[in-house]
Enzyme design. Structure first.
Site, PDB file in Angstrom:
ATOM      1  N   HIS A 284      -0.894  -2.728  26.454  1.00  0.00           N
ATOM      2  CA  HIS A 284      -1.390  -1.581  25.972  1.00  0.00           C
ATOM      3  C   HIS A 284      -2.149  -1.361  27.317  1.00  0.00           C
ATOM      4  CE1 HIS A 284      -4.652   0.969  24.277  1.00  0.00           C
ATOM      5  NE2 HIS A 284      -3.673   1.318  23.522  1.00  0.00           N
TER       6      HIS A 284
ATOM      7  N   ASP B 138      -4.204 -10.046  22.864  1.00  0.00           N
ATOM      8  CA  ASP B 138      -4.774  -8.790  22.262  1.00  0.00           C
ATOM      9  C   ASP B 138      -4.202  -8.731  20.994  1.00  0.00           C
ATOM     10  OD1 ASP B 138      -4.902  -6.059  21.509  1.00  0.00           O
ATOM     11  OD2 ASP B 138      -4.042  -5.148  23.466  1.00  0.00           O
TER      12      ASP B 138
ATOM     13  N   CYS C  94      -0.105   4.753  25.516  1.00  0.00           N
ATOM     14  CA  CYS C  94      -1.162   4.144  26.309  1.00  0.00           C
ATOM     15  C   CYS C  94      -0.354   2.721  26.637  1.00  0.00           C
ATOM     16  CB  CYS C  94      -2.374   3.746  25.610  1.00  0.00           C
ATOM     17  SG  CYS C  94      -3.299   4.680  25.089  1.00  0.00           S
TER      18      CYS C  94
ATOM     19  N   LYS D 196      -7.270  -0.586  12.713  1.00  0.00           N
ATOM     20  CA  LYS D 196      -6.114  -0.611  12.260  1.00  0.00           C
ATOM     21  C   LYS D 196      -6.031  -1.510  11.122  1.00  0.00           C
ATOM     22  CE  LYS D 196      -5.119  -0.159  17.310  1.00  0.00           C
ATOM     23  NZ  LYS D 196      -4.607   1.623  17.449  1.00  0.00           N
TER      24      LYS D 196
ATOM     25  N   GLN E 176      -2.779  -5.134  17.043  1.00  0.00           N
ATOM     26  CA  GLN E 176      -1.383  -4.645  16.170  1.00  0.00           C
ATOM     27  C   GLN E 176      -0.985  -6.080  15.363  1.00  0.00           C
ATOM     28  OE1 GLN E 176      -0.717  -1.782  15.829  1.00  0.00           O
ATOM     29  NE2 GLN E 176      -1.344  -0.749  17.576  1.00  0.00           N
TER      30      GLN E 176
HETATM   31  C1  LIG Z   1      -1.992  -3.255  21.599  1.00  0.00           C
HETATM   32  C2  LIG Z   1      -3.250  -2.333  21.306  1.00  0.00           C
HETATM   33  N1  LIG Z   1      -4.157  -2.776  22.297  1.00  0.00           N
HETATM   34  C3  LIG Z   1      -5.361  -2.458  22.512  1.00  0.00           C
HETATM   35  C4  LIG Z   1      -5.719  -1.077  21.742  1.00  0.00           C
HETATM   36  C5  LIG Z   1      -7.111  -0.263  21.799  1.00  0.00           C
HETATM   37  O1  LIG Z   1      -7.787  -0.354  20.728  1.00  0.00           O
HETATM   38  P1  LIG Z   1      -9.252   0.394  20.477  1.00  0.00           P
HETATM   39  O2  LIG Z   1      -8.854   1.908  21.074  1.00  0.00           O
HETATM   40  O3  LIG Z   1      -9.575   0.446  19.163  1.00  0.00           O
HETATM   41  O4  LIG Z   1     -10.081  -0.410  21.399  1.00  0.00           O
HETATM   42  C6  LIG Z   1      -4.620  -0.540  20.968  1.00  0.00           C
HETATM   43  C7  LIG Z   1      -4.751   0.788  20.009  1.00  0.00           C
HETATM   44  O5  LIG Z   1      -4.236   1.541  20.101  1.00  0.00           O
HETATM   45  C8  LIG Z   1      -3.590  -1.178  20.637  1.00  0.00           C
HETATM   46  O6  LIG Z   1      -2.604  -0.772  19.909  1.00  0.00           O
END
Ligand SMILES: Cc1ncc(COP(=O)(O)O)c(C=O)c1O
Length: 413
Positions: free
Chosen positions: A130, A207, A371, A233, A210
């Site tokens: 992401h 990270d 993203c 999430k 998910q």
């Molecule tokens: C894999 C992953 N990393 C990072 C994020 C970013 O999360 P946040 O916007 O809650 O900081 C997301 C959110 O869509 C994500 O799916």
């Protein structure tokens, strides 16, 4: 995901679904089918009530006031940190509460990486990250002279582990890897990857955004250095999340932001910083949100994450089977070990048109680049649609979605 029907069947999932009031609403006169949980999850009444109760009965700032409300707010906030830590088999003082994954990864970038990396060093990322696990590292690379290396994936959307391990050369100082891909649903073997990184002296940043909605995650067992995640999430409120870090890293890291809460003593000649994790929590935090996240962790523990995984595995198997019967539909990401996230395209249709028409049928799916521009480029597409499920979804909703998908496909010619 490894679905175990026996484990999933031990729960009355219709009763669980009733815990989520929003799922009862209609959209365009149709019952809502919410298939966008990878974007943000819906909230159970217990979480909504906890946030409501905080503002109605306990609202005060934390770690400042000695009056009764101040003590209640601080106790509830720190209690939520302990409850969240319990969910992750971690210690409370290893958890820095943040606004989410983005903040958590930026904290590692600015406090750990920026002071340490130098020209000639490399940061290793995977193709399926992401942007939140790409852009902070680009900022670090720009400022330190370090370079970015990318480990590739197979067309099925699986990390090429041989290539990843081969890319762990002596110049690599840090590895950033998603536990679960938000686009492909792929579950990466992060424990094996982090073990390999650690053997070579590479600091790993996982990270987990998910992963936590779908899997039982024992962070210390993964063996990573840092684990970032977001609360919204995993049934928690928006603007919540945390960074888990090995205590030796937290102890050695300078503060990221300065302000209230993160100090022991301030003089104009110099400031003595607070101990971790508070050293990294400058300013008034999202108190109500994190109290809600603590309740979300307890809610998931009551369900039992293995049962959640099994339930979602059943739903995914049904969804995948039915989607494969729809003509002209392309599924992107076919990893054998997958969370309930399915990216797809319909021949000749733009993802946004598809999502807009599905919305008219009451079905909420996300469309766009998710993203993950580099991943879209890898697959040669500007965007995909993504159906992402949670344990509160139903087999009937999957059938409604498939019917809607066939109708939309016909409409789009
Ligand atoms: C894999 C992953 N990393 C990072 C994020 C970013 O999360 P946040 O916007 O809650 O900081 C997301 C959110 O869509 C994500 O799916």
């Amino acid at each position: 995901m490894n679905a175990s029907p026996a484990a999933a069947g031990a729960i009355d999932w219709a009763r669980v679904r009733a815990d989520f009031p929003l799922l009862a609403r209609e959209v365009h006169g149709k019952p809502l089918v919410y298939f966008d949980s990878a974007n943000t999850g819906q909230k159970p009444v217990a979480v909504i009530d906890a946030v409501d109760d905080f503002y109605r009965r306990h609202n005060a700032n934390v770690s400042r006031a000695v009056h009764t409300l101040g003590t209640e707010a601080t106790d509830a906030y720190e209690g939520a940190r302990r409850r969240l830590a319990q969910h992750l088999n971690a210690r409370a003082d290893e958890l820095v509460l943040t606004s989410g994954t983005t903040f958590a990864i930026n904290l590692v970038a600015y406090s750990w990486a920026l002071p340490r990396l130098k020209p000639g060093d490399a940061i290793l990322l995977t193709r399926m990250e992401h942007h939140a696990n790409i852009v902070p590292w680009q900022l670090v690379a720009e400022r330190t002279g370090a370079s970015i290396k990318v480990a590739d994936i197979t067309p099925h959307g699986v990390l090429d582990l041989d290539a990843l391990h081969a890319a762990m050369t002596p110049d690599v100082k840090l590895l950033g890897v998603a536990h679960v891909s938000n686009v492909l649903g792929t579950i990466n073997p992060v424990a094996a990857i982090c073990r390999e990184a650690r053997r070579r002296g590479i600091v790993s940043v996982v990270d987990g955004s998910q992963a936590l909605p779908h899997l039982a995650v024992d962070i210390p067992a993964i063996g990573c250095d840092f684990y970032a995640f977001t609360g919204h999430k995993m049934c928690g409120p928006t603007g919540t999340g945390a960074l888990w870090a090995r205590p030796e890293h937290l102890a050695a890291m300078p503060p990221f932001l300065g302000g209230g809460e993160m100090i022991k003593e301030v003089r104009f000649e110099g400031t003595v910083y607070n101990d971790p994790p508070h050293r990294f929590e400058a300013g008034t935090p999202n108190i109500a949100g994190h109290i809600g996240l603590g309740v979300a962790a307890a809610y998931l523990d009551d369900l039992g994450m293995p049962r959640v995984t099994a339930r979602e595995g059943e739903l995914l198997a049904h969804l995948d089977e039915e989607m494969r019967k729809v003509d002209g539909l392309r599924i992107i990401g076919n990893a054998p070990d997958k969370a309930a996230v399915v990216s797809f395209l319909v021949e000749g249709a733009h993802a946004h048109d598809l999502a807009t028409l599905l919305d008219l049928e009451g079905v909420a799916v996300r469309s766009g680049h998710h993203c993950a521009h580099p991943l879209m480029r890898f697959y040669g597409v500007p965007a995909t649609c993504r159906a992402s499920l949670s344990f509160y979804n139903t087999h009937e909703e999957i059938d409604t979605f498939i019917t809607a998908l066939r109708k939309v496909r016909r409409l789009l010619g």
